[in-house]
Enzyme design. Structure first.
Site, PDB file in Angstrom:
ATOM      1  N   ALA A   1      81.614 150.058  94.127  1.00  0.00           N
ATOM      2  CA  ALA A   1      80.731 148.969  94.540  1.00  0.00           C
ATOM      3  C   ALA A   1      80.281 148.207  93.293  1.00  0.00           C
ATOM      4  CB  ALA A   1      79.531 149.513  95.313  1.00  0.00           C
ATOM      5  N   PRO A   2      81.142 147.356  92.733  1.00  0.00           N
ATOM      6  CA  PRO A   2      80.882 146.745  91.423  1.00  0.00           C
ATOM      7  C   PRO A   2      79.654 145.844  91.359  1.00  0.00           C
ATOM      8  CG  PRO A   2      82.825 145.782  92.467  1.00  0.00           C
ATOM      9  CD  PRO A   2      82.465 146.983  93.273  1.00  0.00           C
TER      10      PRO A   2
ATOM     11  N   ASP B   1      81.969 153.522  84.851  1.00  0.00           N
ATOM     12  CA  ASP B   1      82.763 152.347  84.498  1.00  0.00           C
ATOM     13  C   ASP B   1      83.493 151.790  85.719  1.00  0.00           C
ATOM     14  OD1 ASP B   1      82.000 152.623  81.862  1.00  0.00           O
ATOM     15  OD2 ASP B   1      83.771 153.829  81.327  1.00  0.00           O
TER      16      ASP B   1
ATOM     17  N   GLY C   1      82.797 149.741  88.097  1.00  0.00           N
ATOM     18  CA  GLY C   1      82.151 149.617  89.400  1.00  0.00           C
ATOM     19  C   GLY C   1      82.095 150.892  90.201  1.00  0.00           C
TER      20      GLY C   1
ATOM     21  N   LYS D   1      74.732 158.391 105.154  1.00  0.00           N
ATOM     22  CA  LYS D   1      75.258 157.072 104.839  1.00  0.00           C
ATOM     23  C   LYS D   1      74.711 156.641 103.498  1.00  0.00           C
ATOM     24  CE  LYS D   1      73.993 155.014 108.595  1.00  0.00           C
ATOM     25  NZ  LYS D   1      73.728 153.951 109.611  1.00  0.00           N
TER      26      LYS D   1
ATOM     27  N   GLU E   1      92.107 147.154  93.275  1.00  0.00           N
ATOM     28  CA  GLU E   1      91.282 148.115  94.014  1.00  0.00           C
ATOM     29  C   GLU E   1      91.575 148.062  95.516  1.00  0.00           C
ATOM     30  OE1 GLU E   1      89.075 146.944  90.266  1.00  0.00           O
ATOM     31  OE2 GLU E   1      90.165 145.902  91.872  1.00  0.00           O
ATOM     32  N   VAL E   2      91.902 146.866  96.011  1.00  0.00           N
ATOM     33  CA  VAL E   2      92.240 146.720  97.430  1.00  0.00           C
ATOM     34  C   VAL E   2      93.628 147.294  97.697  1.00  0.00           C
ATOM     35  CG1 VAL E   2      92.592 145.082  99.313  1.00  0.00           C
ATOM     36  CG2 VAL E   2      90.725 144.732  97.676  1.00  0.00           C
TER      37      VAL E   2
ATOM     38  N   ASP F   1     100.214 146.236 112.360  1.00  0.00           N
ATOM     39  CA  ASP F   1      99.687 145.172 113.202  1.00  0.00           C
ATOM     40  C   ASP F   1      99.575 143.865 112.420  1.00  0.00           C
ATOM     41  OD1 ASP F   1      98.031 144.024 115.471  1.00  0.00           O
ATOM     42  OD2 ASP F   1      96.580 143.934 113.834  1.00  0.00           O
TER      43      ASP F   1
ATOM     44  N   GLU G   1     104.986 144.231 113.364  1.00  0.00           N
ATOM     45  CA  GLU G   1     104.654 143.285 114.432  1.00  0.00           C
ATOM     46  C   GLU G   1     104.698 141.894 113.790  1.00  0.00           C
ATOM     47  OE1 GLU G   1     101.169 142.189 117.642  1.00  0.00           O
ATOM     48  OE2 GLU G   1     100.766 142.417 115.517  1.00  0.00           O
TER      49      GLU G   1
END
Length: 672
Positions: free
Chosen positions: A66-67, A93, A95, A113, A303-304, A327, A381
């Site tokens: 969570a940068p 480091d 993030g 959470k 990161e994604v 999908d 798809e």
């Protein structure tokens, strides 16, 4: 480097060689960066083993990325659901945030959470890598749940690998798989539905809505928690038992994986996770899907990439899934998401609207999937017909094993809606069912869940309409129902037997499930009436649904056991528009169709290779709702046309109206 084989197979791609090679180089550069020759991409796809909650020594460790966050606290009953200093994460480091804490802080099934603070706000968040998320039935609030049972699940599937080349897929939704008006469970599916699928002969189950989603009515396509199996259907062990049992029966299990977008909910999902809109998603308008009211991933951010690739690895290893149906691939490929876009020529694919980040991500994902599980099934798809979708990344393609033939159900619906069957064109039917790009294999289907949703109609409902309500008893004659049943069988049989790879059917459509699918919502008073499957209709021997079920079972088992889909290519023998006769072959298998609404033909001459032929499947059998007009016992011998072998051979058959046949040429014994 030598020219990519995708370009060699299709000369029409030559003007776009630069774009294709640039994407390929991006892909290869990333593999080199990951150190793929030493399984670097598998290690890169290991975020789920680092982030999230894990046992550590005699306690726990929790990590999050969570940068933009200024503070992060772990909250739960242990903190009275308030941020307290002793459960504040430490910033590292890049993030990354981290906390170690004693074992007695959390135990199996406890809820927790995050409380995230950023520069101008705060919010409760569910950890991005949470593996179990549940909803409170009273408050409807979602929370992460500790899932650390004392006894790990005992797999008995012996490292199952699909042993077939042609997937015959049963598309299923666990929640709506029961006949009662409720949400079905993994356990009920394993005990009640899995035996049906096995008996029906399908060799793959495609599970929808596995990844956790806040809104049940989204059909599982607005995902909030990518690593959590939906808890509304049961526990992780229940899902593992479903997969394990299927494997013991020789059935592969793939899942719908949704990497094309994410739910925009913030407390349940990834949107504005650390206070910014572009942590996981593209910045600005590009990060929002205009048609789906959801968020669009930034596939170019490392990161994604790691998050999504780890997700691909996770479901294969943790739940033993055998692959994925990806999908919304079309939406990923283009900045315009394919919306209001007609793809009429190659320039439409390479007009600058490509999202190269997404192309490279899909290449990486398919490379990773098959590196972990070489026989994995990967289905796209994809409706635009993007060149290379079904070619390996090393050839310049995206790497999918199969592409869904999404034009086929559209073709059938258009044909049924716009033309009476006496005007159907046999050549057009054959062309539409057999067209595909040279480098790809496809999954054919007459209809999926899309055609069954409220606002649309299934094929049987389009053919029979209101007559289904009063004339589905075997004791109640109806010419409308006779036509509907006959065409329902023929449409499925011709779609399956022309398939260039595999076939798909949505749960219940095989027996002509009536009406539509509609999930509980305010507009229907939160009713489950149409979010279920009425298996009792197919099991009732007094109803005509049983005929359709029996035919589908015979059709699937014949095609799978005889390996009808193996011989390629598919050759058209005959397309007589006046008689409505369509004949084609694949290897020694001969498929014969009489689509004529009224005319039956004795001794109809069909051009064939010399030999003797045996009927394997006959749609006119009485147990399938037919009229038993064909003698299936004898072998049928070809004869020279006009008595002269130089004119070729023909097979003379009695072809009743609205009937389909599969025949096989019997090998001639060798004389020694």
């Amino acid at each position: 480097m030598s020219k990519l084989s995708l370009l060699e197979k299709d000369a029409w791609l030559s003007p776009h060689q630069g774009a294709i090679e640039a994407t390929f180089h991006n892909y290869k550069d990333l593999l080199d960066e990951f150190g793929d020759s030493h399984d670097g991409i598998v290690n890169f796809a290991g975020n789920h083993l680092f982030f999230g909650l894990h046992p550590y020594g005699d306690g726990w460790v929790f990590r999050e990325w969570a940068p933009n966050a200024k503070k992060i606290h772990l909250i739960g009953d242990f903190s009275n659901w308030q941020p307290v200093e002793s459960y504040r994460l430490q910033q590292k480091d890049h993030g990354i945030w981290e906390i170690f804490f004693p074992a007695n802080t959390l135990k199996h099934m406890d809820l927790y959470k995050l409380y995230v603070e950023w520069e101008f706000g705060t919010g409760h968040r569910i950890p991005a890598y949470a593996k179990r998320v549940i909803q409170d039935p009273q408050t409807l609030i979602f929370s992460a749940q500790v899932w650390q049972p004392q006894t790990p699940f005992n797999w008995t599937d012996n490292d199952f690998q699909p042993a077939f080349k042609h997937p015959v897929i049963y598309e299923a939704h666990v929640g709506m798989a029961e006949k009662d008006e409720k949400v079905g469970t993994y356990k009920e599916f394993t005990n009640n539905i899995l035996p049906r699928i096995n008996e029906a002969g399908y060799n793959v189950i495609q599970l929808m809505a596995v990844q956790e989603h806040p809104y049940y009515g989204s059909f599982g396509y607005h995902v909030s928690n990518f690593f959590a199996a939906s808890s509304r259907f049961g526990t992780p062990e229940d899902l593992k038992e479903l997969v394990n049992r299927a494997h013991e029966l020789g059935i592969a299990v793939i899942m719908d994986i949704v990497h094309s977008h994410a739910v925009k909910n913030e407390e349940e999902g990834l949107s504005r996770f650390d206070g910014t809109l572009d942590q996981y998603f593209y910045p600005g308008d590009r990060g929002f899907h205009p048609a789906w009211d959801s968020r669009c991933f930034d596939y170019g951010k490392k990161e994604v990439q790691a998050f999504l690739l780890s997700n691909c690895r996770f479901w294969l290893e943790e739940y033993h899934f055998d692959g994925y149906r990806f999908d919304g691939v079309t939406s990923m490929l283009y900045h315009h998401h394919g919306l209001e876009k007609a793809f009429t020529n190659y320039n439409d694919y390479f007009d600058g609207s490509q999202d190269r980040n997404a192309l490279v991500y899909l290449m990486l994902a398919n490379h990773l999937i098959h590196k972990i599980k070489p026989k994995a099934i990967s289905v796209a798809e994809e409706m635009s017909g993007f060149p290379g979708t079904g070619a390996p990344p090393e050839e310049g393609g995206l790497g999918f094993n199969f592409r869904l033939s999404m034009g086929v159900p559209d073709f059938w619906i258009k044909l049924i809606k716009e033309l009476p069957d006496e005007d159907w064109d046999m050549g057009t039917i054959f062309h539409e069912l057999t067209q595909h790009r040279p480098e790809e294999r496809t999954i054919s289907y007459a209809e999926s869940h899309d055609q069954a949703l409220v606002g649309d109609k299934t094929i049987i409902f389009r053919l029979a309409d209101k007559e289904m309500y009063d004339f589905m008893s075997k004791d109640t004659p109806s010419l409308v129902i006779d036509r509907a049943i006959a065409l329902h069988k023929l449409i499925r049989l011709v779609t399956l037997t022309t398939a260039n790879g595999g076939y798909l059917n949505f749960m219940g459509n095989e027996f002509g499930h009536p009406e539509w699918i509609d999930f509980p919502r305010e507009g229907n008073n939160w009713s489950y009436k149409y979010a279920r499957r009425q298996w009792n209709l197919a099991d009732d021997k007094t109803l005509k649904y049983e005929w359709l079920k029996a035919f589908d079972t015979a059709m699937i088992n014949t095609v799978v056991e005889e390996k009808v889909l193996t011989p390629l290519p598919v050759y058209q023998n005959l397309a007589n528009e006046g008689d409505k006769i369509l004949v084609f072959n694949r290897g020694d298998f001969l498929m014969v169709f009489n689509f004529h609404p009224s005319a039956s033909f004795p001794d109809y001459g069909i051009p064939v290779a010399p030999g003797k032929y045996k009927i394997l499947l006959n749609s006119d059998r009485p147990e399938y709702g037919g009229f038993d007009r064909i003698d299936q016992a004898p072998l049928y011998f070809s004869e020279p046309v006009g008595g002269n072998p130089k004119n070729g051979h023909q097979l003379k058959l009695y072809l009743p109206n609205r009937t389909g046949l599969i025949l096989r040429k019997i090998p001639t014994p060798r004389v020694h």
